[in-house]
Scaffold this active site. Structure first.
Site, PDB file in Angstrom:
ATOM      1  N   ASP A 145       0.840  -1.188   0.000  1.00  0.00           N
ATOM      2  CA  ASP A 145       0.000   0.000   0.000  1.00  0.00           C
ATOM      3  C   ASP A 145       0.878   1.242   0.000  1.00  0.00           C
ATOM      4  O   ASP A 145       2.093   1.155  -0.198  1.00  0.00           O
ATOM      5  CB  ASP A 145      -0.959  -0.018   1.198  1.00  0.00           C
ATOM      6  CG  ASP A 145      -0.211  -0.074   2.528  1.00  0.00           C
ATOM      7  OD1 ASP A 145       1.038  -0.069   2.502  1.00  0.00           O
ATOM      8  OD2 ASP A 145      -0.865  -0.133   3.576  1.00  0.00           O
ATOM      9  N   SER A 157     -12.652  10.242 -40.675  1.00  0.00           N
ATOM     10  CA  SER A 157     -11.329   9.632 -40.691  1.00  0.00           C
ATOM     11  C   SER A 157     -11.371   8.189 -41.149  1.00  0.00           C
ATOM     12  O   SER A 157     -10.427   7.692 -41.762  1.00  0.00           O
ATOM     13  CB  SER A 157     -10.702   9.702 -39.290  1.00  0.00           C
ATOM     14  OG  SER A 157     -10.357  11.021 -38.960  1.00  0.00           O
ATOM     15  N   LYS A 188      -1.699  11.766 -35.722  1.00  0.00           N
ATOM     16  CA  LYS A 188      -2.073  10.443 -36.216  1.00  0.00           C
ATOM     17  C   LYS A 188      -0.844   9.633 -36.601  1.00  0.00           C
ATOM     18  O   LYS A 188      -0.805   8.411 -36.427  1.00  0.00           O
ATOM     19  CB  LYS A 188      -3.014  10.590 -37.413  1.00  0.00           C
ATOM     20  CG  LYS A 188      -4.350  11.214 -37.047  1.00  0.00           C
ATOM     21  CD  LYS A 188      -5.297  11.240 -38.236  1.00  0.00           C
ATOM     22  CE  LYS A 188      -6.654  11.775 -37.818  1.00  0.00           C
ATOM     23  NZ  LYS A 188      -7.626  11.773 -38.929  1.00  0.00           N
TER      24      LYS A 188
END
Length: 1012
Positions: A30, A652, A692
């Protein structure tokens, strides 16, 4: 994940230690990062069975300390009698200050027979009660089984020879370190004086209204009249305190009261007795106060406490038989159990009862407790401690497994033989790469596989290229849990959840709140709250997503989409970029839940699922297609993504859909396509080319389409298809080569479809660009932001930076990176860029500039702490340092700016002095003066060391003081006539002549005469 053993095994150490404590301790993964040491402590006891052959063992499986439990024997009168406490082998408070329990298991069985007994008789019942010991109403052998209705928390009639195993499972994961009640340095006149530091975290407080105008009346008796004013259940095995007061009123003269508090154990006997008042005379007509202020240390609690009782003894000075005695009382008190509300401290408890065991037999209790321990200062000198590792994946996986423990057959009490058989199953649970063969035999395989997929890092380790699947938690996990997941308000998360944007400055994206979307694939046109029916599929379909494989072997074409958020129609902000795949057929089961149920129609009337229903696609397709987000592409497979992405808009994917419709490839095409087809068969340009391109390169793909891409296919559809390897079908059917002309008045749908190309110059866009330029000229900060964005766009890392921002919402990692980045003139900078880095002379700042930067850093740090008066100028006047404790105290008390270089010692508490013993001073003086065997330190040197301890308030010398003491010791040694004589210097070793080699027995040595 941690602790990789080999290529096929990947263990989660924490859950392995929880389920199999005998494998050793493991740090709790933790975010409580304290330096600690791991330790396993054993507990072994041989308990003798009483005359009735029955007894009870009480275990505290989650108690963070040396206490393990207690043993009671059943008497012939039906009551239990305390026998002894069960502890760990080592008394932890003697060597350690703080503790956290990691795991614990205990086994109870008997394998010995007393003299004259020839058969091992007796059975065991065991139950884990989700409450405290005092809350049990029936502790008989049979009644014990009614303490819980959970079948995984109780077992009955186990042969005493087989035995039972008690397994400690955590009830909470918000665990801090607990002070163990360790002794602290103290000096007192009483040789038995002891001072300890007990836990004050999470106390359990019992408030008892002892009396509310209670009326007492009785006649005088010799020795007094005793009544029990109250008796209440409490639970305590550690130190406690009692506070409060009672108010007595009387009209009788000469009344005398005595009060005694009893702390009673589980067996009904008084463990601790405290007299609160003795011969306390009451004054008639006034309020007589009886205060309570009692502290009970842990050392006096020799057995578990389960109740408290207050007795009042009433008498009368000079009373005679028949005299009337009366009084009234009101008041309350509070019992505080230190650390009593810590998870596992007092609840749950596990009770193991045995019956009909031969008298004199031995019941063996053996087990192991694993701890995280912080040693005391003395032990810390010789014991290495390490930080725990924060591993959210391991912690998340452990929580998911234990939250389903009832369905996975994980119990708290076991027949020992069954627990031993389950160890292989537990190893499968702890090993993330195990094939779950044993779990499949028990029917647990599907559950564990589903939990593995939800646990974020697990998917990344099973499929290394699938690291982006780690982003599927959050909303994705809630969707996978189906209709069982609820928000804090009680409503389903699917109806109230919102996905988070890249940072706090970007508005949250609405997904399911209003069944709309604001995520678009272009910067030109944003639909005005289009209604999307059925974004969320039914819970049954969602739960079926657990069984989906991450890898899909199917033909597909790929295209990238830039996802943006919008504040309004003209102020878009780029957020992320994602790769999509076009698959033939209706395959909504492969889509994330946020994309299901939404589709758009083509010119031929076929559907394309995954698009927002806004207008039509300007394509004629011969079949139905589905668009799904992906995270990667392998040889002949695509890796599906479960990121909560809404339906897409824009054009696209037109090129990829057209290619899929014509050629129908059998395997994924390893080239991403982008472009919009118009009515003349031409491929139009798109925006965000570098973004892209970076998205395609990140997946190892090239990008094809018009413009300067990896594969420049031109602007004509015929040229495009000639440059791709394909298997043409229906070559004569290419509607894109001879697409019929559509007049401008063909309708609003066609207008919307044609307007959906990703980038077109418009007057509105030009106006927005001019507005941004004007804002940049006025606001330098905005100018810097635009420069950063242009730098990201030019280098093609906009998407990477957006993804990084998602994983670092508070910018902590980015601040650390910038703070530790190599500066101009540094050694690493010169090694990488030479004497001039980044085109400028590689020299460091001037001393004055460096000092100003330091003052600024100190000022900013103080500002984050709420100390606003520490400006850079004030820090410079203060000697280039932050405010001292006295200056802070002065500012906090007066709210006036303290004067620089003024310490304000009156506002600082004087440091508490701590005395050092003569033995400690003598040991330190001997150690500093010389090694063992040399002359003893003279008294003058011992006095010098004592002065250092006095100056340091009982602490040892620092580095400067140690240097002075060493010099003093050297001077005293030279002046001391009794010092040991110097050792003679060793003579240099002279190499001896090498002896001649040994000749053979019959070989004569050759002399010089023989050679002549």
């Amino acid at each position: 994940m941690t602790n990789l053993q080999d290529q096929t095994q990947q263990i989660v150490p924490f859950i392995r230690s929880l389920l199999m404590p005998t494998t050793g301790p493991a740090s709790i993964p933790d975010d409580t990062l304290e330096k600690h040491t791991l330790r396993s402590e054993t507990s072994t006891y041989n308990l003798t069975v009483g005359d009735t052959g029955s007894g009870l063992i009480v275990f505290f499986p989650g108690f963070p300390g040396s206490i393990v439990g207690a043993h009671y024997t059943l008497q012939s009168n039906g009551n239990y009698k305390f026998d002894q406490m069960l502890l760990t082998a080592q008394n932890l408070p003697a060597s350690y200050n703080y503790c956290r329990l990691v795991s614990r298991s205990l086994t109870v069985r008997s394998s010995t027979l007393p003299g004259g007994v020839y058969a091992l008789n007796g059975t065991i019942n065991a139950v884990t009660f989700q409450g405290s010991l005092s809350e049990l109403t029936d502790v008989s052998y049979n009644g014990l089984m009614s303490a819980t209705a959970n079948i995984n928390d109780k077992i009955g009639n186990v042969l005493v020879g087989e035995g039972v195993t008690v397994l400690s499972l955590p009830t909470s994961y918000d665990l801090g370190y607990v002070r163990l009640g360790d002794p602290i340095p103290a000096i007192g006149l009483d040789p038995k004086m002891v001072a300890t530091c007990d836990s004050s975290d999470r106390p359990r407080v019992y408030t008892i209204t002892a009396a509310d105008d209670y009326q007492f009346s009785s006649q005088y008796q010799a020795g007094g009249v005793t009544i029990t004013l109250f008796s209440a259940n409490i639970d305590a095995i550690t130190s406690l305190s009692i506070g409060g007061e009672l108010v007595f009123q009387t009209s009788v003269q000469g009344l005398i009261l005595g009060a005694t508090i009893y702390l009673i154990g589980f067996d009904g006997t008084a463990v601790i007795t405290r007299a609160v008042a003795a011969d306390n005379g009451l004054t008639a007509g006034t309020d007589n106060l009886m205060p309570f202020n009692i502290v009970i240390p842990t050392s006096e609690i020799t057995q578990p406490i389960t109740s408290i009782k207050l007795e009042i003894v009433t008498s009368k000075s000079g009373g005679q038989a028949g005299d009337q005695m009366s009084w009234s009382a009101s008041g309350s008190l509070a019992v505080t159990i230190h650390g009593g509300n810590y998870p596992g401290a007092l609840r749950p408890v596990t009770l193991v009862a045995y019956e009909r065991v031969a008298t004199g037999s031995v019941v063996t209790v053996a087990g192991v407790s694993n701890f995280e321990l912080i040693p005391n200062p003395e032990l810390a000198k010789n014991l290495v401690t390490e930080y725990g590792r924060f591993d959210p994946g391991a912690m998340n996986y452990t929580k998911l497994i234990l939250s389903e423990r009832d369905r996975l057959g994980i119990k708290t009490v076991w027949p020992t033989r069954e627990y031993t058989d389950f160890r292989e199953y537990f190893m499968e649970v702890a090993d993330l790469n195990s094939p779950l063969k044993i779990a499949g035999a028990f029917g647990f395989k599907d559950i564990i596989r589903a939990l593995r997929r939800i646990a974020v890092p697990v998917v990344s380790t099973l499929f290394p290229p699938a690291a982006p699947l780690a982003h599927a938690i959050g909303e994705g996990v809630d969707y996978l849990l189906g209709d069982e997941a609820q928000a804090a308000s009680g409503t389903a998360r699917a109806a109230s959840g919102k996905a988070r944007a890249a940072s706090g400055r970007i508005r949250q994206l609405t997904l399911a709140a209003d069944k709309g979307y604001e995520v678009v694939a272009n910067l030109f046109q944003v639909p005005q709250n289009p209604v999307v029916d059925g974004i969320l599929a039914s819970p049954g379909i969602l739960r079926g997503a657990h069984n989906l494989d991450c890898v899909l072997r199917e033909g597909a074409t790929l295209f990238p989409v830039v996802i943006t958020t919008v504040e309004d129609a003209m102020t878009p902000k780029a957020l992320n970029s994602k790769m999509f795949a076009v698959i033939e057929g209706v395959r909504e089961d492969l889509q994330p839940p946020s994309q299901r149920g939404s589709f758009i129609r083509t010119l031929s009337g076929h559907r394309v699922y995954g698009y927002a229903p806004d207008g039509v696609l300007p394509l004629e397709t011969g079949r139905v297609y589905t668009v799904v987000p992906i995270d990667g592409v392998w040889d002949d497979s695509i890796m599906l993504s479960k990121d909560p992405i809404p339906p897409i808009v824009g054009s696209s994917g037109n090129l990829a859909i057209a290619y899929m419709d014509v050629f129908r490839p059998k395997v994924p095409i390893h080239v991403a396509m982008t472009g919009a087809l118009n009515a003349y068969g031409e491929i139009e340009n798109v925006s965000f080319r570098s973004t892209k391109l970076a998205t395609a390169h990140r997946l190892g793909l090239k990008l094809a389409g018009p413009g300067a891409f990896d594969v420049n296919t031109g602007s004509n559809w015929a040229t495009f298809i000639k440059r791709f390897p394909h298997n043409p079908r229906d070559w004569d059917r290419l509607p894109y080569l001879n697409l019929p002309y559509l007049p401008p008045n063909a309708g609003r749908q066609y207008d919307l479809a044609m307007a959906a190309s990703e980038f077109k110059e418009t007057p509105e866009l030009e106006s927005a660009v001019r507005a941004m330029e004007a804002a940049a000229n006025v606001d330098p900060l905005f100018q810097s932001a635009l420069s950063v964005f242009m730098w990201l766009e030019e280098n093609g890392i906009v998407t990477d930076m957006a993804n990084f921002a998602l994983s670092d919402p508070n910018a902590h990692r980015m601040r650390n990176f910038l703070a530790n980045a190599p500066q101009a003139g540094s050694k690493s900078q010169r090694a990488k860029y030479g004497t001039a880095g980044y085109g400028v002379e590689a020299r460091g700042p001037t001393p004055e500039g460096a000092q100003r930067e330091k003052d600024t850093r100190i000022s900013k740090k103080m500002e984050t702490m709420g100390i606003y008066f520490a400006t850079p100028e004030w820090v410079a006047l203060n000697g280039h340092r932050g405010p001292s404790p006295g200056q802070l105290k002065y500012w906090q008390n007066t709210r006036e700016i303290p004067d620089p270089n003024e310490d304000y010692l009156d506002y600082v508490h004087a440091e508490k002095s701590r005395l050092a013993s003569e033995g400690q001073i003598l040991r330190a003086a001997t150690s500093i003066y010389g090694a063992p065997g040399q002359a003893e330190p003279p008294q003058a040197f011992i006095d010098e060391v004592a002065k250092v301890y006095e100056v340091n308030h009982g602490r040892g010398p620092n580095q400067e003081q140690m240097k002075d003491l060493l010099l003093t010791a050297m001077e005293m040694k030279h002046r001391n006539p009794r010092r040991a004589p110097p050792k003679p210097k060793p003579k240099p070793n002279v190499p001896t002549q090498r002896p001649p080699g040994r000749l053979g027995r019959w070989i004569r040595a050759v002399s010089d005469e023989d050679l002549e």
